[in-house]
Structures are given as C-alpha cells and as structure tokens.
Scaffold this active site. Structure first.
Site, PDB file in Angstrom:
ATOM      1  N   CYS A   1       0.852  -1.194   0.000  1.00 28.30           N
ATOM      2  CA  CYS A   1       0.000   0.000   0.000  1.00 28.30           C
ATOM      3  C   CYS A   1       0.886   1.242   0.000  1.00 28.30           C
ATOM      4  CB  CYS A   1      -0.866  -0.057   1.255  1.00 28.30           C
ATOM      5  SG  CYS A   1      -1.754   1.442   1.651  1.00 28.30           S
TER       6      CYS A   1
ATOM      7  N   CYS B   1       0.991   3.451   3.104  1.00 28.01           N
ATOM      8  CA  CYS B   1       1.721   2.817   4.205  1.00 28.01           C
ATOM      9  C   CYS B   1       3.215   2.772   3.898  1.00 28.01           C
ATOM     10  CB  CYS B   1       1.220   1.401   4.449  1.00 28.01           C
ATOM     11  SG  CYS B   1      -0.567   1.258   4.511  1.00 28.01           S
TER      12      CYS B   1
END
Ligand SMILES: *[C@@H]1O[C@H](CO)[C@@H](O)[C@H](O)[C@H]1NC(C)=O
Ligand SMILES: *[C@@H]1O[C@H](CO)[C@@H](O)[C@H](O)[C@H]1NC(C)=O
Length: 457
Positions: A381, A384
């Site tokens: 992600c 992230c």
C-alpha cells in the site's frame, strides 16, 4: 513483588481502561524516567510546538521513491484500495529553494557530471543573496558522502522515480491494508532482522490463542533479557514503531464510508484488539511501553543533535530568508526543550560500551536497520509505504545521531574549509522530525484513548 501488585491492580480494575493502561505507568525500563512525567512533557509542551514546525514548507515536502521494486519477494505493488493512493506534488507546488538545494549529494554519478562551477551556478540561480559562507556550506553538503555511516537506504533523490510528497495532504491513517500481506512485512522484520534465532518464537499477536500456555512468551523474554542492552533496545524500537503505527490507525479509523461522507476517527474496539492485555495475552501493554521507549530514544537523539543545527551555516533552506530564519529558531527552540527534559537514559548504559565492542555493535545495528528500510519497499500500500519509509528513515537518522555523539560535539563552530565530520541531508532532517512527530502524536492519542476507555466503564 511487582507482579503481585500488578495482579492485585488487575483484579481491582478489571475494566477495559485498565486492561490497556494499568501496566503502562510508572518507571520505564532502561531509563530513569516515568510515563506520567513524559506524558505531561509531550502533551503540554513539545507536541504543540512540533506540530506548528511540521506545517512549514521545509518539513512538509518529503522526497521519496515509492516505485522501487521489493528486493526480497514478489510484492503486489497495488493493493487496489483507494485510501492507499499517494498524490505526489506537481513541480510548481514545491518551493524552488527546496527543489534546488536538495541538489543531490547521493548519486556519485551526478556529482561527477556536475563540476563545482556548475553546482555553484545552480545554487546561485536560486538566490543570489546567499552569503559565501552559506554557499560553501551548501556545496560541501552536496558533496559529502557518508554511505558507511548510514542506517537507511536513502532514495536516490535524482532518480526520475523520486517525487516530492506533501505530507500534510497525505496523512497517515487507516487504509484497509492488512491481512497476510501486511503481516508478512512485520513478520520478516521481526523474524529475520531482530538478531533473534529462529528457534526462539516471538509471542504473537491477537487471534492466536495457541500461545496461551505462556511458555513461548517466557522463553522469548528470557532470551531478550540475555541480550546486550542495545540489541534489546533494537527489538523494543521496532516494537514501539509497530505500536505507534497501530495507534494511528486506530485513532484515524475510517468510521463512516458512505456516498455522502467519509469520516475518520477513534475506534476503541480496534485499539483494544491491539493493546488490551487480555486480548493480546499480555503483549499489548508491553507494546505501549515500547512506544514510550521509542519516544525517549528519538527525544534523546534530538537533544544530541543540537550542536549540528546550531551551526551558523545551517539553514532550513527554502529560499525565503525571513521565514527560513524563523523556522530555524522554532527548531532550535524544540531541540532546547528536548535537551531540557531531565530524565534521559543512563548515559553509561546505552551506546557506550568499550570502543571496539561499540563499533561492532554499531555495525550490527546499522546493517539490520538498513535491511529493514529495504523491506519497506515491499509494502504493497503506497500510503503505508510512504509513512513506513519516513518513519524507518527517521529512526535510522536518530540512531545515526546517537552513534555519532563525538563527531557532533567536535563540529567546528565556524564553518571552515575543513570537511565536517558529521552531516545530515535534507531528507534525513525531514524524516527525523516528522518521524518524531508521529511518535509524539501517538503519545498524545493515548491520552484520548485513555479517556474514551474511561468513559466506557
Ligand atoms: C534482510 O531481510 C530479508 C527479508 O526479511 C531476509 O531474507 C534477509 O536474510 C535479511 N538480510 C540480512 C543481512 O539481515
Ligand atoms: C472498529 O473496528 C472493528 C475492528 O476492530 C470493526 O469491526 C468495527 O466495525 C469498527 N467500528 C467502526 C465504527 O467502524
């Protein structure tokens, strides 16, 4: 004895508030300080100042390469979740001064191609009013190479894949990135990079009640106790970082996702899943204590870095002299505050063994950390990945500072011809302060969760 008291407390206040926080109080291990003093210091003094500083242009633009391939396994590069997207800045959103002064010291190739004259022309083009002294400093900054000192893989800032990201517009919050992929990241960090032999099992995570016998946990903690203080510290730093990220995700949880509104806020049950002592077989409170430990380590690094930032030639350079000066004063104010916090570590116990041993240890920690920063390229992600990279780089920079105490104190007070023995790049500075900003925010969020849980009783 301590255990008896804890058990008593536990029976007295079996509430959910207590199950998260009752063991997170009082003295912190490896440090002459306690949780309550630290809460007050952070929440009332440091946190508000730091938030203001992090909104400045110098600190909000972070240059990062989010497109590096994962070096360890085939990762899903897109997790398909819309909240994972990161919106990079268009070039004209980033102040000219930042774009030019990050003019790169990291790519040896680029440095060869640009001779000094070109570099000074380039710098000169930004702001002709730069004093010679500053120009010198910026130049030596560009050329300095400290590969051997670095704790993190620093993204090549000249790479076309590196982009500026506005951190204020891409906040760290719940993205829905979890499950096996996210688990694999943390697992390989803990299992393969924390000096731990495979035979010693790490006490796990919620949902795995198999370890409820507690014998694995006991084995693990007695192994940890047997480690030297720095390796123990290393494990606790990683655990603290993990805890901090989970505090954020619980505090900025996507609560409402309908066609007319999206609302982020505190999710108490998510917080409990991660930190409640019963639901985590006793691990949660330990994680929170590790978060405080991480806070103290980074706080100490900030305190130690003061002489570097005090150098006259050092600027938070964006090209707007007045603002830059103001922000430098704010930064120094924060570092002085960090220095004023009376209860740091016992100086003789951490990072202070005999010289040869210390050098070996520094190298071990450096290599492990370097590897962890590469694992961040495997985070599927992007959001992230961005915050993971920033926070590991920030922690890496903090460690670099702590292991370089002598060089920092030996910095010449006036800039001279001589090449400084200690340098931080803009990217390192931005990540150091922003990473600490995240930890500081986590500590502040714990206060919110404490009162939310107290209300629930
Ligand atoms: C680096 O991390 C990877 C992935 O976790 C692991 O396979 C490898 O053994 C580690 N290397 C070192 C030198 O620690
Ligand atoms: C809070 O988190 C839990 C998972 O821990 C989830 O099941 C629940 O739906 C969340 N609550 C809200 C209001 O989103």
């Amino acid at each position: 004895m301590k255990l008896v008291v804890l058990l008593l407390l536990f029976q007295l206040f079996g509430s959910s508030h207590c199950r998260c926080f009752c063991q997170v109080t009082g003295d912190l291990d490896d440090c002459a300080c306690d949780v309550e003093t630290l809460d007050g210091f952070n929440n009332d003094q440091l946190f508000p100042k730091l938030q203001t500083l992090l909104e400045s242009d110098y600190f909000r633009f972070y240059k990062v390469n989010l497109n590096k391939p994962c070096p360890f396994w085939t990762a899903n590069s897109h997790c398909g979740l819309k909240d994972c997207a990161v919106k990079p800045c268009s070039p004209n959103e980033v102040p000219e001064g930042i774009r030019s002064s990050s003019h790169n010291k990291y790519s040896a190739e680029a440095n060869e191609h640009l001779d000094e004259c070109e570099q000074s022309k380039h710098l000169g083009a930004v702001d002709v009013s730069l004093s010679d002294e500053t120009r010198e400093a910026l130049l030596s900054w560009s050329k300095h190479d400290d590969e051997a000192e670095r704790f993190c893989v620093v993204d090549d800032e000249q790479s076309p894949d590196s982009q500026y990201v506005d951190l204020l517009l891409n906040p760290e919050r719940y993205t829905g990135y979890k499950g096996p992929e996210a688990w694999q990241i943390w697992n390989s960090i803990y299992e393969e990079n924390c000096f731990k032999p495979y035979t010693i099992k790490r006490p796990l995570v919620p949902n795995s009640f198999q370890s409820s016998s507690g014998s694995e946990a006991r084995t693990f903690y007695s192994w940890l106790e047997g480690q030297c203080v720095e390796k123990r510290a290393f494990y606790r730093l990683i655990s603290g970082l993990h805890a901090s990220i989970n505090v954020h995700l619980s505090a900025r949880y996507l609560l409402d996702d309908s066609w007319f509104q999206r609302k982020w806020g505190h999710n108490v049950s998510e917080f409990m899943q991660r930190f409640d002592s019963e639901l985590t077989a006793g691990e949660g409170p330990k994680r929170l204590r590790n978060l405080y430990f991480l806070y103290l380590i980074e706080l100490r690094a900030l305190a130690k870095s003061l002489p570097f930032f005090q150098q006259k030639s050092f600027q938070l350079y964006t090209g707007r002299a007045e603002e830059d000066q103001k922000h430098k004063e704010m930064l120094l104010d924060i570092l002085q505050l960090a220095r004023s916090f009376p209860l740091h570590f016992d100086e003789t116990s951490l990072f202070a063994g005999d010289e040869k041993e210390a050098a070996k240890l520094k190298e071990d920690v450096r290599l492990a950390f370097l590897n962890i920063s590469r694992i961040m390229d495997c985070v599927g992600c992007f959001k992230c990945r961005l915050w993971g990279k920033l926070q590991t780089q920030g922690l890496g920079t903090a460690l670099k500072i702590l292991f370089s105490e002598r060089q920092i104190e030996a910095l010449p007070s006036r800039s001279s011809e001589q090449r400084p023995s200690f340098q931080l790049s803009r990217q390192e500075i931005v990540s150091l302060l922003n990473a600490f900003g995240r930890i500081s925010t986590s500590i502040r969020e714990l206060k919110n969760f404490r009162s939310l849980l107290a209300e629930e009783r």
